[in-house]
Design a protein around this motif. Structure first.
Motif, mmCIF file in Angstrom:
data_model
loop_
_atom_site.group_PDB
_atom_site.id
_atom_site.type_symbol
_atom_site.label_atom_id
_atom_site.label_comp_id
_atom_site.label_asym_id
_atom_site.label_seq_id
_atom_site.Cartn_x
_atom_site.Cartn_y
_atom_site.Cartn_z
ATOM 1 N N PHE A 19 0.781 5.320 0.326
ATOM 2 C CA PHE A 19 -0.089 6.618 0.643
ATOM 3 C C PHE A 19 0.640 7.691 0.761
ATOM 4 O O PHE A 19 1.885 7.817 1.140
ATOM 5 N N THR A 24 2.611 7.959 10.204
ATOM 6 C CA THR A 24 2.047 6.681 10.169
ATOM 7 C C THR A 24 0.937 6.788 11.442
ATOM 8 O O THR A 24 0.893 5.625 12.106
ATOM 9 N N HIS A 79 0.756 -1.023 -0.036
ATOM 10 C CA HIS A 79 -0.209 0.075 0.196
ATOM 11 C C HIS A 79 0.897 1.335 0.134
ATOM 12 O O HIS A 79 1.648 1.417 0.762
ATOM 13 N N ARG A 123 -1.684 3.653 12.157
ATOM 14 C CA ARG A 123 -0.832 2.658 12.420
ATOM 15 C C ARG A 123 -1.697 2.193 13.604
ATOM 16 O O ARG A 123 -1.934 0.739 13.799
ATOM 17 N N HIS A 136 0.759 -7.329 4.614
ATOM 18 C CA HIS A 136 0.782 -5.763 4.128
ATOM 19 C C HIS A 136 2.217 -5.180 4.434
ATOM 20 O O HIS A 136 2.951 -5.360 5.437
ATOM 21 N N PHE A 159 0.240 8.206 5.863
ATOM 22 C CA PHE A 159 -0.551 7.221 6.642
ATOM 23 C C PHE A 159 -1.206 7.799 8.060
ATOM 24 O O PHE A 159 -1.207 7.366 8.846
ATOM 25 N N VAL A 175 2.176 -6.815 9.488
ATOM 26 C CA VAL A 175 2.195 -5.463 8.540
ATOM 27 C C VAL A 175 3.715 -4.885 8.838
ATOM 28 O O VAL A 175 4.403 -4.957 10.022
ATOM 29 N N GLN A 208 -6.961 6.118 4.496
ATOM 30 C CA GLN A 208 -6.296 4.981 5.552
ATOM 31 C C GLN A 208 -6.962 4.269 6.629
ATOM 32 O O GLN A 208 -6.772 3.106 6.863
ATOM 33 N N PHE A 249 6.148 -1.512 8.057
ATOM 34 C CA PHE A 249 6.105 -0.149 7.448
ATOM 35 C C PHE A 249 7.574 0.119 6.798
ATOM 36 O O PHE A 249 8.549 -0.276 7.360
ATOM 37 N N ALA A 279 4.339 5.244 3.839
ATOM 38 C CA ALA A 279 3.842 6.683 3.850
ATOM 39 C C ALA A 279 4.793 7.542 3.215
ATOM 40 O O ALA A 279 5.835 7.603 3.849
ATOM 41 N N MET A 335 -8.508 1.359 4.739
ATOM 42 C CA MET A 335 -7.195 0.079 4.497
ATOM 43 C C MET A 335 -7.255 -0.402 5.828
ATOM 44 O O MET A 335 -7.170 -1.947 5.787
ATOM 45 N N ILE A 354 3.420 -1.209 3.979
ATOM 46 C CA ILE A 354 2.872 0.175 3.964
ATOM 47 C C ILE A 354 3.996 1.213 3.539
ATOM 48 O O ILE A 354 5.042 1.236 4.659
#
Length: 166
Positions: free
Chosen positions: A13, A47, A11, A50, A38, A16, A59, A22, A61, A42, A25, A40
């Motif tokens: 963005f 974030t 993802h 989160r 996932h 985030f 997830v 957001q 980042f 940002a 998601m 992510i």
């Protein structure tokens, strides 16, 4: 026998921080749970959303690539990052992530969804021509999700995206 890894969704963005895209998601990720992994990005490194993700989710980042002064330089860095991550699906959100949509075909990413939730103040009255042309080219082979019939009409008539992609 080891079960196959869950599909990896990347993802991207512009931010985030807590906002509509957001939260959408986060809600979907929480709903689907362990069926997906996932990653992510940002782009502004914010974030805050989160905290709305279930802590049991897989997830990660990822920091965005270092800025480059030119579009070709940025696309090169994004392509390299996409190849390194190797997502099964790329999801980009709004204009701020359009360069990722542009770079995805260069990186061999075939599955792409782009969400467009509306426009910033610079496009409230009318579409900026360079953005129209960029969306027309970058999104013509992507699935595009819009939340309203007005945006659907814009995507079909102004951006000239194929209706089957909307």
């Amino acid at each position: 026998m080891t079960p196959p890894a869950a599909m990896l969704i990347l993802h991207v963005f512009p931010s985030f921080a807590v906002g509509g895209a957001q939260m959408r998601m986060a809600t979907l990720a929480n709903r689907f749970g362990a069926r997906f992994r996932h990653a992510i990005v940002a782009l502004d490194r914010q974030t805050g959303c989160r905290s709305h993700l279930d802590p049991g989710l897989d997830v990660t980042f990822i920091d965005p690539p270092a800025p480059a002064p030119s579009l070709p330089g940025r696309l090169h860095r994004i392509r390299a990052m996409l190849r390194e991550i190797g997502p099964d699906l790329l999801i980009t959100s709004n204009w701020g992530s359009i360069e990722w949509a542009m770079a995805r075909s260069l990186a061999g990413i075939r599955r792409h969804i782009h969400t467009e939730d509306g426009f910033g103040p610079e496009e409230r009255q009318s579409q900026l021509r360079r953005r129209v042309l960029t969306r027309r080219i970058a999104l013509r082979r992507s699935e595009v999700v819009v939340p309203s019939s007005t945006l659907n009409d814009i995507a079909r008539q102004v951006w000239r995206l194929p209706p089957r992609r909307l």
